[in-house]
Design a protein around this motif. Structure first.
Motif, PDB file in Angstrom:
ATOM      1  N   CYS A 150     -20.470  -8.558   6.546  1.00 52.65           N
ATOM      2  CA  CYS A 150     -19.669  -9.358   7.472  1.00 52.65           C
ATOM      3  C   CYS A 150     -18.761  -8.425   8.259  1.00 52.65           C
ATOM      4  O   CYS A 150     -18.554  -7.269   7.882  1.00 52.65           O
ATOM      5  N   THR A 151     -18.220  -8.924   9.336  1.00 57.17           N
ATOM      6  CA  THR A 151     -17.287  -8.148  10.142  1.00 57.17           C
ATOM      7  C   THR A 151     -15.853  -8.476   9.741  1.00 57.17           C
ATOM      8  O   THR A 151     -15.590  -9.467   9.047  1.00 57.17           O
ATOM      9  N   ILE A 152     -14.925  -7.663  10.198  1.00 59.41           N
ATOM     10  CA  ILE A 152     -13.510  -7.924   9.937  1.00 59.41           C
ATOM     11  C   ILE A 152     -13.085  -9.233  10.595  1.00 59.41           C
ATOM     12  O   ILE A 152     -12.264  -9.984  10.037  1.00 59.41           O
ATOM     13  N   GLU A 153     -13.658  -9.543  11.746  1.00 59.37           N
ATOM     14  CA  GLU A 153     -13.322 -10.792  12.434  1.00 59.37           C
ATOM     15  C   GLU A 153     -13.759 -12.014  11.642  1.00 59.37           C
ATOM     16  O   GLU A 153     -13.191 -13.099  11.797  1.00 59.37           O
ATOM     17  N   GLU A 154     -14.766 -11.858  10.792  1.00 60.03           N
ATOM     18  CA  GLU A 154     -15.274 -12.992  10.011  1.00 60.03           C
ATOM     19  C   GLU A 154     -14.526 -13.190   8.704  1.00 60.03           C
ATOM     20  O   GLU A 154     -14.741 -14.197   8.012  1.00 60.03           O
ATOM     21  N   LEU A 155     -13.656 -12.264   8.330  1.00 61.15           N
ATOM     22  CA  LEU A 155     -12.949 -12.372   7.063  1.00 61.15           C
ATOM     23  C   LEU A 155     -12.001 -13.575   7.053  1.00 61.15           C
ATOM     24  O   LEU A 155     -11.427 -13.929   8.077  1.00 61.15           O
ATOM     25  N   PRO A 156     -11.800 -14.172   5.889  1.00 66.57           N
ATOM     26  CA  PRO A 156     -10.803 -15.238   5.759  1.00 66.57           C
ATOM     27  C   PRO A 156      -9.400 -14.639   5.735  1.00 66.57           C
ATOM     28  O   PRO A 156      -9.248 -13.409   5.687  1.00 66.57           O
ATOM     29  N   PRO A 157      -8.359 -15.442   5.770  1.00 62.56           N
ATOM     30  CA  PRO A 157      -6.998 -14.913   5.624  1.00 62.56           C
ATOM     31  C   PRO A 157      -6.854 -14.131   4.320  1.00 62.56           C
ATOM     32  O   PRO A 157      -7.340 -14.553   3.272  1.00 62.56           O
ATOM     33  N   ILE A 158      -6.204 -12.975   4.405  1.00 61.20           N
ATOM     34  CA  ILE A 158      -6.047 -12.080   3.253  1.00 61.20           C
ATOM     35  C   ILE A 158      -4.562 -11.853   2.995  1.00 61.20           C
ATOM     36  O   ILE A 158      -3.782 -11.669   3.929  1.00 61.20           O
ATOM     37  N   ASN A 159      -4.181 -11.863   1.730  1.00 62.09           N
ATOM     38  CA  ASN A 159      -2.781 -11.603   1.364  1.00 62.09           C
ATOM     39  C   ASN A 159      -2.452 -10.122   1.333  1.00 62.09           C
ATOM     40  O   ASN A 159      -1.400  -9.700   1.812  1.00 62.09           O
ATOM     41  N   CYS A 160      -3.363  -9.317   0.747  1.00 64.79           N
ATOM     42  CA  CYS A 160      -3.048  -7.893   0.612  1.00 64.79           C
ATOM     43  C   CYS A 160      -4.313  -7.057   0.513  1.00 64.79           C
ATOM     44  O   CYS A 160      -5.403  -7.567   0.201  1.00 64.79           O
ATOM     45  N   VAL A 161      -4.141  -5.768   0.796  1.00 62.89           N
ATOM     46  CA  VAL A 161      -5.218  -4.782   0.700  1.00 62.89           C
ATOM     47  C   VAL A 161      -4.789  -3.716  -0.301  1.00 62.89           C
ATOM     48  O   VAL A 161      -3.643  -3.255  -0.285  1.00 62.89           O
ATOM     49  N   LEU A 162      -5.717  -3.314  -1.167  1.00 66.44           N
ATOM     50  CA  LEU A 162      -5.463  -2.264  -2.150  1.00 66.44           C
ATOM     51  C   LEU A 162      -6.180  -0.991  -1.718  1.00 66.44           C
ATOM     52  O   LEU A 162      -7.372  -1.014  -1.443  1.00 66.44           O
ATOM     53  N   ILE A 163      -5.455   0.120  -1.669  1.00 67.12           N
ATOM     54  CA  ILE A 163      -6.034   1.417  -1.366  1.00 67.12           C
ATOM     55  C   ILE A 163      -5.918   2.285  -2.616  1.00 67.12           C
ATOM     56  O   ILE A 163      -4.836   2.465  -3.162  1.00 67.12           O
ATOM     57  N   SER A 164      -7.060   2.848  -3.066  1.00 67.60           N
ATOM     58  CA  SER A 164      -7.058   3.615  -4.315  1.00 67.60           C
ATOM     59  C   SER A 164      -6.698   5.086  -4.104  1.00 67.60           C
ATOM     60  O   SER A 164      -6.048   5.695  -4.952  1.00 67.60           O
ATOM     61  N   HIS A 165      -7.120   5.670  -2.970  1.00 63.67           N
ATOM     62  CA  HIS A 165      -6.804   7.064  -2.675  1.00 63.67           C
ATOM     63  C   HIS A 165      -7.221   7.364  -1.237  1.00 63.67           C
ATOM     64  O   HIS A 165      -7.716   6.470  -0.529  1.00 63.67           O
ATOM     65  N   SER A 166      -7.037   8.599  -0.812  1.00 64.93           N
ATOM     66  CA  SER A 166      -7.153   8.903   0.617  1.00 64.93           C
ATOM     67  C   SER A 166      -8.496   9.457   1.066  1.00 64.93           C
ATOM     68  O   SER A 166      -8.653   9.791   2.241  1.00 64.93           O
ATOM     69  N   HIS A 167      -9.489   9.575   0.194  1.00 63.46           N
ATOM     70  CA  HIS A 167     -10.788  10.090   0.623  1.00 63.46           C
ATOM     71  C   HIS A 167     -11.399   9.179   1.687  1.00 63.46           C
ATOM     72  O   HIS A 167     -11.201   7.955   1.674  1.00 63.46           O
ATOM     73  N   PHE A 168     -12.179   9.763   2.595  1.00 63.58           N
ATOM     74  CA  PHE A 168     -12.634   9.060   3.783  1.00 63.58           C
ATOM     75  C   PHE A 168     -13.509   7.849   3.480  1.00 63.58           C
ATOM     76  O   PHE A 168     -13.542   6.896   4.258  1.00 63.58           O
ATOM     77  N   ASP A 169     -14.259   7.870   2.373  1.00 65.65           N
ATOM     78  CA  ASP A 169     -15.112   6.731   2.053  1.00 65.65           C
ATOM     79  C   ASP A 169     -14.338   5.583   1.425  1.00 65.65           C
ATOM     80  O   ASP A 169     -14.890   4.506   1.211  1.00 65.65           O
ATOM     81  N   HIS A 170     -13.050   5.797   1.164  1.00 65.91           N
ATOM     82  CA  HIS A 170     -12.197   4.741   0.595  1.00 65.91           C
ATOM     83  C   HIS A 170     -11.057   4.356   1.538  1.00 65.91           C
ATOM     84  O   HIS A 170     -10.509   3.261   1.413  1.00 65.91           O
ATOM     85  N   LEU A 171     -10.706   5.247   2.420  1.00 62.93           N
ATOM     86  CA  LEU A 171      -9.637   4.986   3.394  1.00 62.93           C
ATOM     87  C   LEU A 171     -10.192   5.302   4.777  1.00 62.93           C
ATOM     88  O   LEU A 171     -10.156   6.447   5.230  1.00 62.93           O
ATOM     89  N   ASP A 172     -10.709   4.282   5.443  1.00 63.45           N
ATOM     90  CA  ASP A 172     -11.348   4.427   6.742  1.00 63.45           C
ATOM     91  C   ASP A 172     -10.377   3.990   7.830  1.00 63.45           C
ATOM     92  O   ASP A 172      -9.964   2.826   7.887  1.00 63.45           O
ATOM     93  N   GLN A 173     -10.007   4.920   8.699  1.00 61.09           N
ATOM     94  CA  GLN A 173      -8.978   4.636   9.694  1.00 61.09           C
ATOM     95  C   GLN A 173      -9.392   3.514  10.645  1.00 61.09           C
ATOM     96  O   GLN A 173      -8.577   2.647  10.990  1.00 61.09           O
ATOM     97  N   ASN A 174     -10.635   3.507  11.079  1.00 63.56           N
ATOM     98  CA  ASN A 174     -11.086   2.445  11.978  1.00 63.56           C
ATOM     99  C   ASN A 174     -10.943   1.073  11.339  1.00 63.56           C
ATOM    100  O   ASN A 174     -10.529   0.108  11.994  1.00 63.56           O
TER     101      ASN A 174
END
Length: 375
Positions: A150-174
Protein backbone atom coordinates in the motif's frame (compact mmCIF):
# COMPACT_ATOMS: atom_id res chain seq x y z
CA UNK A 1 20.42 12.50 28.86
CA UNK A 2 23.41 10.14 29.16
CA UNK A 3 22.80 7.07 31.29
CA UNK A 4 25.84 4.78 31.44
CA UNK A 5 27.25 1.86 33.32
CA UNK A 6 30.88 0.82 33.62
CA UNK A 7 31.88 -1.36 30.69
CA UNK A 8 31.09 -5.01 31.24
CA UNK A 9 33.89 -7.34 30.15
CA UNK A 10 31.51 -10.28 29.96
CA UNK A 11 29.75 -11.22 26.76
CA UNK A 12 26.06 -10.59 26.60
CA UNK A 13 25.32 -14.30 26.77
CA UNK A 14 27.01 -14.44 30.17
CA UNK A 15 25.26 -11.35 31.54
CA UNK A 16 23.46 -11.78 34.85
CA UNK A 17 21.18 -9.20 36.43
CA UNK A 18 19.72 -9.19 39.92
CA UNK A 19 16.18 -7.96 39.47
CA UNK A 20 12.86 -8.91 40.98
CA UNK A 21 10.36 -11.08 39.15
CA UNK A 22 7.08 -9.75 37.87
CA UNK A 23 3.86 -11.57 38.58
CA UNK A 24 3.25 -14.14 35.87
CA UNK A 25 0.69 -13.06 33.28
CA UNK A 26 0.68 -9.38 34.21
CA UNK A 27 1.08 -6.82 31.43
CA UNK A 28 1.41 -3.81 33.72
CA UNK A 29 4.86 -2.22 33.75
CA UNK A 30 6.52 -1.38 37.06
CA UNK A 31 10.10 -0.23 36.73
CA UNK A 32 10.07 2.74 39.09
CA UNK A 33 11.18 0.69 42.09
CA UNK A 34 14.23 -0.76 40.28
CA UNK A 35 17.55 1.04 40.54
CA UNK A 36 18.77 2.17 37.14
CA UNK A 37 22.14 0.54 37.74
CA UNK A 38 20.44 -2.84 37.94
CA UNK A 39 19.45 -2.62 34.28
CA UNK A 40 21.79 -2.90 31.27
CA UNK A 41 22.32 0.55 29.80
CA UNK A 42 24.17 1.69 26.67
CA UNK A 43 27.64 3.09 27.27
CA UNK A 44 28.12 6.60 25.87
CA UNK A 45 31.72 7.70 25.40
CA UNK A 46 33.24 10.42 23.24
CA UNK A 47 29.94 11.08 21.55
CA UNK A 48 29.29 7.46 20.54
CA UNK A 49 27.16 4.66 21.94
CA UNK A 50 28.41 1.17 22.75
CA UNK A 51 26.71 -2.02 23.80
CA UNK A 52 27.37 -2.59 27.53
CA UNK A 53 28.68 -6.07 26.82
CA UNK A 54 31.78 -7.02 24.84
CA UNK A 55 31.24 -7.98 21.22
CA UNK A 56 33.74 -8.68 18.47
CA UNK A 57 32.81 -6.82 15.32
CA UNK A 58 34.50 -4.68 12.70
CA UNK A 59 31.36 -2.80 11.75
CA UNK A 60 32.89 -0.81 8.90
CA UNK A 61 34.27 -3.88 7.15
CA UNK A 62 31.18 -5.99 7.81
CA UNK A 63 28.86 -3.23 6.63
CA UNK A 64 30.80 -2.77 3.39
CA UNK A 65 30.91 -6.51 2.70
CA UNK A 66 27.19 -6.74 3.34
CA UNK A 67 26.42 -3.98 0.85
CA UNK A 68 28.80 -5.40 -1.76
CA UNK A 69 27.19 -8.80 -1.31
CA UNK A 70 23.89 -7.47 -2.60
CA UNK A 71 25.42 -6.84 -6.02
CA UNK A 72 26.19 -10.55 -6.35
CA UNK A 73 22.51 -11.42 -5.88
CA UNK A 74 23.57 -14.36 -3.76
CA UNK A 75 20.00 -15.47 -3.14
CA UNK A 76 19.23 -15.79 -6.86
CA UNK A 77 15.93 -13.95 -6.74
CA UNK A 78 13.67 -15.50 -9.42
CA UNK A 79 11.51 -13.81 -12.02
CA UNK A 80 8.45 -11.84 -10.95
CA UNK A 81 6.09 -14.60 -12.11
CA UNK A 82 7.75 -17.07 -9.72
CA UNK A 83 7.74 -14.53 -6.90
CA UNK A 84 3.99 -14.09 -7.31
CA UNK A 85 3.67 -17.76 -6.37
CA UNK A 86 6.28 -18.00 -3.61
CA UNK A 87 5.92 -14.53 -2.03
CA UNK A 88 2.54 -13.10 -3.09
CA UNK A 89 1.62 -9.54 -2.19
CA UNK A 90 -1.93 -9.21 -0.87
CA UNK A 91 -4.06 -6.11 -1.48
CA UNK A 92 -5.92 -5.93 1.81
CA UNK A 93 -8.79 -3.72 2.91
CA UNK A 94 -7.23 -1.05 5.12
CA UNK A 95 -10.71 -0.04 6.27
CA UNK A 96 -10.24 -2.77 8.89
CA UNK A 97 -7.95 -0.35 10.72
CA UNK A 98 -10.69 2.25 11.14
CA UNK A 99 -11.70 0.55 14.40
CA UNK A 100 -9.37 -1.12 16.88
CA UNK A 101 -10.12 -4.83 17.47
CA UNK A 102 -12.09 -5.59 20.61
CA UNK A 103 -9.68 -8.43 21.34
CA UNK A 104 -6.26 -9.31 19.99
CA UNK A 105 -3.63 -7.38 18.03
CA UNK A 106 -4.24 -6.45 14.40
CA UNK A 107 -1.08 -6.76 12.27
CA UNK A 108 -0.28 -6.00 8.65
CA UNK A 109 3.19 -6.73 7.25
CA UNK A 110 4.27 -4.11 4.69
CA UNK A 111 7.63 -5.77 3.98
CA UNK A 112 11.06 -5.87 5.62
CA UNK A 113 10.66 -4.39 9.14
CA UNK A 114 7.59 -2.29 8.38
CA UNK A 115 4.40 -3.36 10.10
CA UNK A 116 1.10 -1.66 10.85
CA UNK A 117 -0.12 -2.58 14.35
CA UNK A 118 -3.38 -1.83 16.12
CA UNK A 119 -4.61 -2.81 19.58
CA UNK A 120 -6.19 -1.31 22.69
CA UNK A 121 -7.22 1.78 20.73
CA UNK A 122 -3.83 2.78 19.25
CA UNK A 123 -2.40 2.36 15.74
CA UNK A 124 1.38 2.09 15.31
CA UNK A 125 3.75 1.94 12.34
CA UNK A 126 7.23 0.40 12.65
CA UNK A 127 10.44 1.33 10.74
CA UNK A 128 8.62 2.80 7.73
CA UNK A 129 10.23 1.81 4.41
CA UNK A 130 7.99 2.63 1.44
CA UNK A 131 10.72 3.36 -1.11
CA UNK A 132 11.60 1.03 -3.98
CA UNK A 133 15.29 1.09 -3.08
CA UNK A 134 17.81 2.40 -0.59
CA UNK A 135 21.51 3.05 -0.67
CA UNK A 136 24.07 3.48 2.08
CA UNK A 137 27.00 3.71 -0.36
CA UNK A 138 26.99 5.69 -3.58
CA UNK A 139 27.84 2.80 -5.88
CA UNK A 140 25.23 0.28 -4.75
CA UNK A 141 21.47 0.74 -4.52
CA UNK A 142 19.54 -2.16 -3.04
CA UNK A 143 16.19 -2.62 -4.76
CA UNK A 144 13.26 -4.41 -3.22
CA UNK A 145 12.08 -7.52 -5.03
CA UNK A 146 8.61 -7.44 -3.46
CA UNK A 147 6.56 -4.21 -3.75
CA UNK A 148 4.99 -2.32 -0.88
CA UNK A 149 1.36 -3.51 -0.56
CA UNK A 150 0.00 0.00 0.00
CA UNK A 151 1.04 3.62 -0.30
CA UNK A 152 1.44 6.14 2.50
CA UNK A 153 -1.65 7.93 1.17
CA UNK A 154 -3.68 4.75 1.70
CA UNK A 155 -2.67 4.32 5.35
CA UNK A 156 -5.30 4.79 8.06
CA UNK A 157 -4.81 7.39 10.82
CA UNK A 158 -1.71 6.50 12.87
CA UNK A 159 -0.91 7.48 16.45
CA UNK A 160 2.84 6.92 16.42
CA UNK A 161 5.83 5.58 14.51
CA UNK A 162 8.61 3.49 16.08
CA UNK A 163 12.16 3.79 14.76
CA UNK A 164 14.60 1.07 15.87
CA UNK A 165 17.88 2.55 14.56
CA UNK A 166 19.36 4.72 11.83
CA UNK A 167 20.39 2.21 9.13
CA UNK A 168 18.97 3.10 5.72
CA UNK A 169 16.73 0.03 5.41
CA UNK A 170 15.01 0.97 8.69
CA UNK A 171 15.09 4.77 8.52
CA UNK A 172 14.13 5.91 5.02
CA UNK A 173 14.14 9.68 4.62
CA UNK A 174 11.65 9.72 1.75
CA UNK A 175 9.17 7.70 3.80
CA UNK A 176 9.68 9.86 6.89
CA UNK A 177 9.06 13.07 4.96
CA UNK A 178 6.02 11.63 3.16
CA UNK A 179 4.49 10.47 6.45
CA UNK A 180 5.11 13.88 7.96
CA UNK A 181 3.46 15.55 4.95
CA UNK A 182 0.46 13.26 5.33
CA UNK A 183 -0.06 13.33 9.11
CA UNK A 184 1.92 16.34 10.36
CA UNK A 185 1.77 17.06 14.08
CA UNK A 186 -0.91 14.40 14.58
CA UNK A 187 1.89 11.83 14.35
CA UNK A 188 4.28 11.15 17.24
CA UNK A 189 7.69 9.67 16.44
CA UNK A 190 9.50 7.48 18.98
CA UNK A 191 13.22 7.32 18.27
CA UNK A 192 16.39 6.19 20.07
CA UNK A 193 18.84 8.69 21.56
CA UNK A 194 20.72 10.86 19.09
CA UNK A 195 18.08 10.85 16.35
CA UNK A 196 15.77 13.72 17.32
CA UNK A 197 17.78 16.41 15.52
CA UNK A 198 17.71 14.42 12.27
CA UNK A 199 13.96 13.90 12.60
CA UNK A 200 13.38 17.62 13.25
CA UNK A 201 15.43 18.39 10.13
CA UNK A 202 12.99 16.21 8.14
CA UNK A 203 10.13 18.37 9.45
CA UNK A 204 8.89 16.07 12.21
CA UNK A 205 7.85 18.16 15.22
CA UNK A 206 6.51 15.62 17.73
CA UNK A 207 9.61 13.51 18.39
CA UNK A 208 10.17 11.60 21.63
CA UNK A 209 13.83 10.59 22.01
CA UNK A 210 14.48 7.79 24.49
CA UNK A 211 17.22 5.59 25.87
CA UNK A 212 16.85 2.01 27.09
CA UNK A 213 14.20 1.46 29.78
CA UNK A 214 12.74 4.94 29.51
CA UNK A 215 8.98 4.95 29.12
CA UNK A 216 6.23 7.26 27.88
CA UNK A 217 2.46 7.18 27.71
CA UNK A 218 1.33 6.93 24.09
CA UNK A 219 -2.16 7.73 25.28
CA UNK A 220 -2.98 8.61 28.89
CA UNK A 221 -6.69 8.07 28.41
CA UNK A 222 -6.24 4.60 26.91
CA UNK A 223 -3.41 3.70 29.34
CA UNK A 224 -1.04 2.54 26.60
CA UNK A 225 2.64 2.77 27.54
CA UNK A 226 5.73 2.53 25.36
CA UNK A 227 9.11 1.39 26.67
CA UNK A 228 12.43 1.72 24.86
CA UNK A 229 14.15 -1.64 25.38
CA UNK A 230 17.69 -2.96 24.63
CA UNK A 231 19.17 -5.05 21.87
CA UNK A 232 22.63 -5.76 20.45
CA UNK A 233 23.30 -3.78 17.29
CA UNK A 234 24.94 -0.59 15.98
CA UNK A 235 24.15 2.43 13.80
CA UNK A 236 25.60 4.29 10.84
CA UNK A 237 24.42 6.51 7.96
CA UNK A 238 27.51 8.45 6.93
CA UNK A 239 31.28 8.02 7.02
CA UNK A 240 31.54 9.94 10.28
CA UNK A 241 28.44 9.13 12.38
CA UNK A 242 28.97 5.50 13.39
CA UNK A 243 27.17 4.77 16.67
CA UNK A 244 26.25 8.41 17.29
CA UNK A 245 22.63 7.21 17.32
CA UNK A 246 21.47 4.53 19.73
CA UNK A 247 19.70 1.31 18.63
CA UNK A 248 16.77 -0.25 20.45
CA UNK A 249 13.70 -2.43 20.47
CA UNK A 250 10.26 -1.23 21.54
CA UNK A 251 7.75 -2.68 23.99
CA UNK A 252 4.19 -1.35 23.92
CA UNK A 253 2.09 -2.28 26.93
CA UNK A 254 -1.66 -1.74 26.86
CA UNK A 255 -4.30 -2.55 29.46
CA UNK A 256 -5.27 -5.75 27.64
CA UNK A 257 -2.57 -6.57 25.10
CA UNK A 258 1.11 -5.95 24.43
CA UNK A 259 3.43 -5.81 21.42
CA UNK A 260 7.20 -6.13 21.01
CA UNK A 261 9.05 -4.79 17.97
CA UNK A 262 12.61 -5.70 17.04
CA UNK A 263 14.18 -4.12 13.98
CA UNK A 264 17.71 -5.60 14.05
CA UNK A 265 19.67 -7.46 16.70
CA UNK A 266 22.13 -10.22 17.43
CA UNK A 267 21.11 -12.80 20.00
CA UNK A 268 21.58 -11.62 23.55
CA UNK A 269 20.40 -12.69 26.99
CA UNK A 270 18.92 -9.24 27.51
CA UNK A 271 15.73 -10.54 25.90
CA UNK A 272 15.25 -12.82 28.89
CA UNK A 273 15.22 -9.71 31.07
CA UNK A 274 12.75 -7.96 28.79
CA UNK A 275 10.47 -10.98 28.94
CA UNK A 276 10.88 -11.20 32.69
CA UNK A 277 10.09 -7.55 33.32
CA UNK A 278 7.55 -6.76 30.56
CA UNK A 279 6.25 -10.07 29.24
CA UNK A 280 4.35 -12.01 28.31
CA UNK A 281 3.68 -10.26 25.00
CA UNK A 282 0.56 -10.86 22.95
CA UNK A 283 2.55 -10.42 19.74
CA UNK A 284 6.22 -9.95 18.84
CA UNK A 285 7.58 -8.92 15.43
CA UNK A 286 11.03 -10.50 15.16
CA UNK A 287 13.62 -10.51 12.34
CA UNK A 288 14.30 -13.90 10.75
CA UNK A 289 16.32 -12.97 7.63
CA UNK A 290 19.49 -11.22 6.42
CA UNK A 291 21.72 -13.48 8.52
CA UNK A 292 24.20 -15.09 6.10
CA UNK A 293 27.16 -15.41 6.06
CA UNK A 294 27.11 -15.96 9.82
CA UNK A 295 30.79 -15.09 10.33
CA UNK A 296 30.04 -11.61 9.08
CA UNK A 297 26.56 -11.02 10.49
CA UNK A 298 26.26 -13.04 13.71
CA UNK A 299 27.21 -10.04 15.88
CA UNK A 300 24.39 -7.92 14.46
CA UNK A 301 21.65 -10.19 13.02
CA UNK A 302 19.88 -13.24 14.39
CA UNK A 303 19.06 -16.33 12.35
CA UNK A 304 15.67 -18.12 12.51
CA UNK A 305 16.72 -20.44 15.34
CA UNK A 306 17.85 -17.48 17.44
CA UNK A 307 14.62 -15.69 16.62
CA UNK A 308 12.72 -18.61 18.13
CA UNK A 309 14.91 -18.35 21.24
CA UNK A 310 14.04 -14.66 21.55
CA UNK A 311 10.37 -15.55 21.10
CA UNK A 312 10.70 -17.89 24.08
CA UNK A 313 12.76 -15.38 26.09
CA UNK A 314 10.09 -12.72 25.63
CA UNK A 315 7.32 -15.13 26.63
CA UNK A 316 5.50 -14.08 23.47
CA UNK A 317 2.17 -15.77 22.85
CA UNK A 318 2.70 -15.38 19.09
CA UNK A 319 5.56 -14.04 16.97
CA UNK A 320 5.61 -12.98 13.32
CA UNK A 321 8.79 -13.19 11.24
CA UNK A 322 9.86 -9.91 9.63
CA UNK A 323 13.08 -8.57 8.02
CA UNK A 324 13.09 -11.08 5.18
CA UNK A 325 11.65 -11.61 1.71
CA UNK A 326 11.89 -7.96 0.63
CA UNK A 327 15.44 -6.74 -0.07
CA UNK A 328 18.44 -8.81 -1.30
CA UNK A 329 20.83 -7.96 1.50
CA UNK A 330 22.54 -11.22 2.40
CA UNK A 331 23.58 -14.54 0.88
CA UNK A 332 21.01 -17.04 2.16
CA UNK A 333 18.41 -18.23 -0.41
CA UNK A 334 15.44 -15.88 -0.33
CA UNK A 335 12.97 -18.48 1.01
CA UNK A 336 15.39 -20.07 3.48
CA UNK A 337 14.34 -17.95 6.50
CA UNK A 338 10.78 -19.27 6.24
CA UNK A 339 11.93 -22.86 5.78
CA UNK A 340 14.40 -22.69 8.67
CA UNK A 341 11.80 -21.14 10.94
CA UNK A 342 9.33 -23.94 10.26
CA UNK A 343 12.04 -26.55 10.84
CA UNK A 344 13.04 -24.96 14.15
CA UNK A 345 9.43 -24.81 15.34
CA UNK A 346 9.03 -28.49 14.52
CA UNK A 347 12.31 -29.45 16.17
CA UNK A 348 11.30 -27.74 19.42
CA UNK A 349 7.85 -29.36 19.34
CA UNK A 350 6.15 -25.96 19.43
CA UNK A 351 2.71 -25.11 18.11
CA UNK A 352 2.87 -24.13 14.46
CA UNK A 353 0.82 -21.04 15.30
CA UNK A 354 3.27 -19.80 17.94
CA UNK A 355 5.73 -18.32 15.42
CA UNK A 356 4.45 -17.67 11.91
CA UNK A 357 5.22 -15.86 8.69
CA UNK A 358 2.59 -13.92 6.74
CA UNK A 359 2.19 -12.60 3.20
CA UNK A 360 3.14 -9.06 2.31
CA UNK A 361 0.01 -6.99 2.90
CA UNK A 362 -1.78 -9.70 4.86
CA UNK A 363 -3.89 -8.50 7.79
CA UNK A 364 -4.22 -10.79 10.80
CA UNK A 365 -5.82 -10.35 14.20
CA UNK A 366 -3.64 -12.22 16.65
CA UNK A 367 -4.62 -13.12 20.18
CA UNK A 368 -6.10 -15.95 22.19
CA UNK A 369 -9.59 -15.27 20.81
CA UNK A 370 -8.54 -15.06 17.16
CA UNK A 371 -5.53 -17.16 16.17
CA UNK A 372 -6.11 -20.83 15.42
CA UNK A 373 -3.47 -23.47 14.86
CA UNK A 374 -2.20 -23.49 11.32
CA UNK A 375 -1.54 -26.60 9.25
Amino acid sequence: MNLTLPENEDTCSDMEMDVDDRSEGSTQLTLSDIRIDQLPMPVFEKGRFQNPWKINRNSRFSHLCRILNCTKDGRKIPHKNELEKTLPVVKSNLQEFQTSPTSGVRHMWLGHSTSLIQFDGVTILTDPMFSDKFSSVNFCSIKRFRPVPCTIEELPPINCVLISHSHFDHLDQNSVEALNDRFGDNLCWYVPMGLKKWMNHCGCARVVEMTWWQEDMVNDELNVKIVCTPCQHWSKRTAHDENKVLWCTWSIIGPWHSFFFCGDTAYCDVFKLIGKRLGPFTLAALPIGEYSPRKMLSSMHIDPAQAVSIHEDLKAETSIGIHWGTFPMSSEPYLEPRKMLKAEIQQRNMKVSSFITVKHGEISVIGSDHLQDLD
